[in-house]
Design a protein around this motif. Structure first.
Motif, mmCIF file in Angstrom:
data_model
loop_
_atom_site.group_PDB
_atom_site.id
_atom_site.type_symbol
_atom_site.label_atom_id
_atom_site.label_comp_id
_atom_site.label_asym_id
_atom_site.label_seq_id
_atom_site.Cartn_x
_atom_site.Cartn_y
_atom_site.Cartn_z
ATOM 1 N N TRP B 34 0.741 -1.155 0.078
ATOM 2 C CA TRP B 34 0.088 -0.078 0.205
ATOM 3 C C TRP B 34 0.812 1.272 -0.143
ATOM 4 O O TRP B 34 1.695 1.492 0.675
ATOM 5 C CB TRP B 34 -0.881 0.064 1.230
ATOM 6 C CG TRP B 34 -1.939 -0.737 1.057
ATOM 7 C CD1 TRP B 34 -2.004 -2.109 1.659
ATOM 8 C CD2 TRP B 34 -3.249 -0.685 0.759
ATOM 9 N NE1 TRP B 34 -3.330 -2.787 1.593
ATOM 10 C CE2 TRP B 34 -4.079 -1.864 0.710
ATOM 11 C CE3 TRP B 34 -3.685 0.281 -0.116
ATOM 12 C CZ2 TRP B 34 -5.506 -1.966 0.427
ATOM 13 C CZ3 TRP B 34 -5.049 0.040 -0.617
ATOM 14 C CH2 TRP B 34 -5.887 -0.973 -0.466
ATOM 15 N N TYR B 35 0.447 2.199 -0.876
ATOM 16 C CA TYR B 35 1.136 3.600 -0.845
ATOM 17 C C TYR B 35 0.123 4.863 -0.846
ATOM 18 O O TYR B 35 -0.899 4.500 -1.392
ATOM 19 C CB TYR B 35 2.024 3.687 -2.441
ATOM 20 C CG TYR B 35 2.978 2.386 -2.514
ATOM 21 C CD1 TYR B 35 2.683 1.318 -3.027
ATOM 22 C CD2 TYR B 35 4.643 2.949 -2.076
ATOM 23 C CE1 TYR B 35 3.799 0.358 -3.242
ATOM 24 C CE2 TYR B 35 5.512 2.084 -2.491
ATOM 25 C CZ TYR B 35 5.447 0.956 -2.782
ATOM 26 O OH TYR B 35 6.166 -0.086 -2.923
ATOM 27 N N GLN B 36 0.598 5.891 -0.465
ATOM 28 C CA GLN B 36 -0.142 6.863 -0.309
ATOM 29 C C GLN B 36 0.737 8.171 -1.186
ATOM 30 O O GLN B 36 1.714 8.311 -0.961
ATOM 31 C CB GLN B 36 -0.164 7.528 1.103
ATOM 32 C CG GLN B 36 -0.999 8.683 1.290
ATOM 33 C CD GLN B 36 -0.913 9.101 2.992
ATOM 34 O OE1 GLN B 36 0.295 9.423 3.442
ATOM 35 N NE2 GLN B 36 -1.929 9.323 3.632
ATOM 36 N N GLN B 37 -0.107 8.716 -1.890
ATOM 37 C CA GLN B 37 0.461 9.889 -2.757
ATOM 38 C C GLN B 37 -0.426 11.101 -2.484
ATOM 39 O O GLN B 37 -1.643 11.259 -2.953
ATOM 40 C CB GLN B 37 0.388 9.520 -4.208
ATOM 41 C CG GLN B 37 1.440 10.507 -4.974
ATOM 42 C CD GLN B 37 1.209 10.132 -6.357
ATOM 43 O OE1 GLN B 37 0.355 9.472 -6.897
ATOM 44 N NE2 GLN B 37 2.369 10.836 -7.098
ATOM 45 N N GLY B 38 0.218 11.888 -1.593
ATOM 46 C CA GLY B 38 -0.605 13.486 -1.502
ATOM 47 C C GLY B 38 -0.470 14.125 -2.619
ATOM 48 O O GLY B 38 0.273 13.840 -3.682
ATOM 49 N N PRO B 39 -1.286 15.159 -2.825
ATOM 50 C CA PRO B 39 -1.258 16.003 -4.034
ATOM 51 C C PRO B 39 0.079 16.564 -4.214
ATOM 52 O O PRO B 39 0.755 17.226 -3.324
ATOM 53 C CB PRO B 39 -2.160 17.305 -3.678
ATOM 54 C CG PRO B 39 -3.072 16.669 -2.519
ATOM 55 C CD PRO B 39 -2.129 15.812 -1.800
ATOM 56 N N GLY B 40 0.488 16.282 -5.534
ATOM 57 C CA GLY B 40 1.912 16.841 -5.869
ATOM 58 C C GLY B 40 3.025 16.307 -5.290
ATOM 59 O O GLY B 40 4.250 16.730 -5.335
ATOM 60 N N GLN B 41 2.809 15.351 -4.577
ATOM 61 C CA GLN B 41 3.724 14.453 -3.830
ATOM 62 C C GLN B 41 4.148 13.161 -4.552
ATOM 63 O O GLN B 41 3.481 12.592 -5.519
ATOM 64 C CB GLN B 41 3.545 14.256 -2.584
ATOM 65 C CG GLN B 41 2.804 15.326 -1.500
ATOM 66 C CD GLN B 41 4.173 16.353 -1.480
ATOM 67 O OE1 GLN B 41 5.147 15.690 -1.129
ATOM 68 N NE2 GLN B 41 3.986 17.501 -1.753
ATOM 69 N N MET B 78 -8.959 2.869 7.776
ATOM 70 C CA MET B 78 -8.571 4.288 8.255
ATOM 71 C C MET B 78 -9.526 4.972 8.977
ATOM 72 O O MET B 78 -10.840 4.776 8.774
ATOM 73 C CB MET B 78 -8.270 5.188 6.883
ATOM 74 C CG MET B 78 -7.414 4.351 5.819
ATOM 75 S SD MET B 78 -8.045 4.978 4.277
ATOM 76 C CE MET B 78 -6.848 6.671 4.184
ATOM 77 N N SER B 79 -9.096 5.245 10.236
ATOM 78 C CA SER B 79 -10.204 5.796 11.101
ATOM 79 C C SER B 79 -9.819 7.203 11.413
ATOM 80 O O SER B 79 -8.656 7.499 11.243
ATOM 81 C CB SER B 79 -10.031 4.895 12.523
ATOM 82 O OG SER B 79 -8.832 4.855 12.995
ATOM 83 N N SER B 80 -10.741 8.052 12.329
ATOM 84 C CA SER B 80 -10.524 9.305 12.825
ATOM 85 C C SER B 80 -9.901 10.101 11.417
ATOM 86 O O SER B 80 -8.835 10.640 11.948
ATOM 87 C CB SER B 80 -9.531 9.403 14.091
ATOM 88 O OG SER B 80 -10.166 8.602 15.051
ATOM 89 N N LEU B 81 -10.428 9.973 10.485
ATOM 90 C CA LEU B 81 -9.954 10.687 9.339
ATOM 91 C C LEU B 81 -9.766 11.983 9.577
ATOM 92 O O LEU B 81 -10.289 12.671 10.189
ATOM 93 C CB LEU B 81 -10.902 10.547 7.952
ATOM 94 C CG LEU B 81 -10.843 9.091 7.377
ATOM 95 C CD1 LEU B 81 -12.076 8.983 6.197
ATOM 96 C CD2 LEU B 81 -9.372 8.793 6.863
ATOM 97 N N GLU B 82 -8.533 12.641 8.956
ATOM 98 C CA GLU B 82 -8.180 14.052 9.167
ATOM 99 C C GLU B 82 -7.902 14.668 7.549
ATOM 100 O O GLU B 82 -7.654 13.992 6.620
ATOM 101 C CB GLU B 82 -6.800 14.263 9.663
ATOM 102 C CG GLU B 82 -6.667 13.478 11.083
ATOM 103 C CD GLU B 82 -5.107 13.512 11.506
ATOM 104 O OE1 GLU B 82 -4.240 14.026 10.947
ATOM 105 O OE2 GLU B 82 -4.999 13.121 12.958
ATOM 106 N N LEU B 83 -8.068 15.877 7.392
ATOM 107 C CA LEU B 83 -8.131 16.662 6.167
ATOM 108 C C LEU B 83 -6.837 16.119 5.214
ATOM 109 O O LEU B 83 -6.695 15.908 4.230
ATOM 110 C CB LEU B 83 -8.136 17.973 6.434
ATOM 111 C CG LEU B 83 -9.246 18.795 6.827
ATOM 112 C CD1 LEU B 83 -9.207 20.276 7.054
ATOM 113 C CD2 LEU B 83 -10.421 18.436 5.834
ATOM 114 N N GLY B 84 -5.791 15.951 6.181
ATOM 115 C CA GLY B 84 -4.431 15.659 5.751
ATOM 116 C C GLY B 84 -4.404 14.106 5.026
ATOM 117 O O GLY B 84 -3.476 13.739 4.300
ATOM 118 N N ASP B 85 -5.507 13.401 5.278
ATOM 119 C CA ASP B 85 -5.665 11.859 4.711
ATOM 120 C C ASP B 85 -6.042 12.241 3.090
ATOM 121 O O ASP B 85 -5.876 11.066 2.672
ATOM 122 C CB ASP B 85 -6.288 11.198 5.685
ATOM 123 C CG ASP B 85 -5.802 11.050 7.000
ATOM 124 O OD1 ASP B 85 -6.607 10.668 7.861
ATOM 125 O OD2 ASP B 85 -4.759 11.040 6.937
#
Lengths: 115, 111
Positions: B34-41, B78-85
């Protein structure tokens, strides 16, 4: 990036020209891979080069690896407008006896090929 | 040829909600990443599983958990989601000594 940097961050060329992107990394690796990503889409695997290889070709792609300098380059020859995308290098330095572990990606180069 | 399947493709959640992302690897692939890619990252490694056991862990928050099931599919909870997720979440699969093939990703938006 945890592992290294790519340069340039952005590259704009005309169709038919060659595009060269570079990637540097920090630790010893098992292999290095290049991926392509169209804006907001999935990652498409382009080519894998192992640590004991120095150069590899696939169609219009040529990848080199210099383990002494911990760097790699991706050359796209005779570029086309359809090559417009972001290109990422990713390194695998896991100790799984040559098998593949998680990938550490570079920051990527955004390539724009103008028709 | 069959590819990695991810569902849903898009997901919108509010802060503090939970989300579950699913990944179906290519048949006969025994490893899921599993990978996470934030905007522009660039994509960041989260976690991987080999033969249903966790094999490696990256920058995965404690609020996230994952597992691989007997049919080799994997779920990222994914729990307690935050805007940064808010990000693109990619799943990749491979055979133990093979190249990783990426799925199309799930775009999660947290509002």
């Amino acid at each position: 990036s945890q592992q290294g940097e790519e340069d340039p961050q952005a590259l704009s060329i005309q169709e038919g020209e060659n595009a060269t992107m570079n990637c540097s990394y920090k630790t010893s690796i098992n292999n290095l891979q290049w991926y392509r990503q169209n804006s907001g889409r999935g990652l498409v695997h382009l080519i894998l080069i192992r640590s004991n290889e120095r150069e590899k070709h696939s169609g219009r792609l040529r990848v080199t690896l210099d383990t002494s300098k911990k760097s790699s380059s991706l050359l796209i020859t005779a570029s086309r407008a359809a090559d417009t995308a972001s290109y990422f290098c990713a390194t695998d330095f896991s100790n799984y006896g040559g098998s593949q572990g998680n990938l550490i990606f570079g920051k990527g180069t955004k390539l724009s090929v103008k028709p | 040829a069959a590819g990695v399947i991810q569902s849903p493709r898009h997901l919108i959640k509010e802060k503090r909600e939970t989300a579950t992302l699913k990944c179906y690897p290519i048949p006969r692939h025994d490893t899921v990443y599993w990978y996470q890619q934030g905007p522009g990252q660039d994509p960041q490694f989260l976690i991987s599983f080999y033969e249903k056991m966790q094999s490696d862990k990256g920058s995965i928050p404690d609020r996230f958990s994952a597992q691989q099931f007997s049919d080799y599919h994997s779920e990222l909870n994914m729990s307690s989601l935050e805007l940064g997720d808010s990000a693109l979440y990619f799943c990749a699969s491979s055979r133990r000594a093979g190249e990783q093939y990426f799925g199309p990703g799930t775009r999660l938006t947290v509002t």
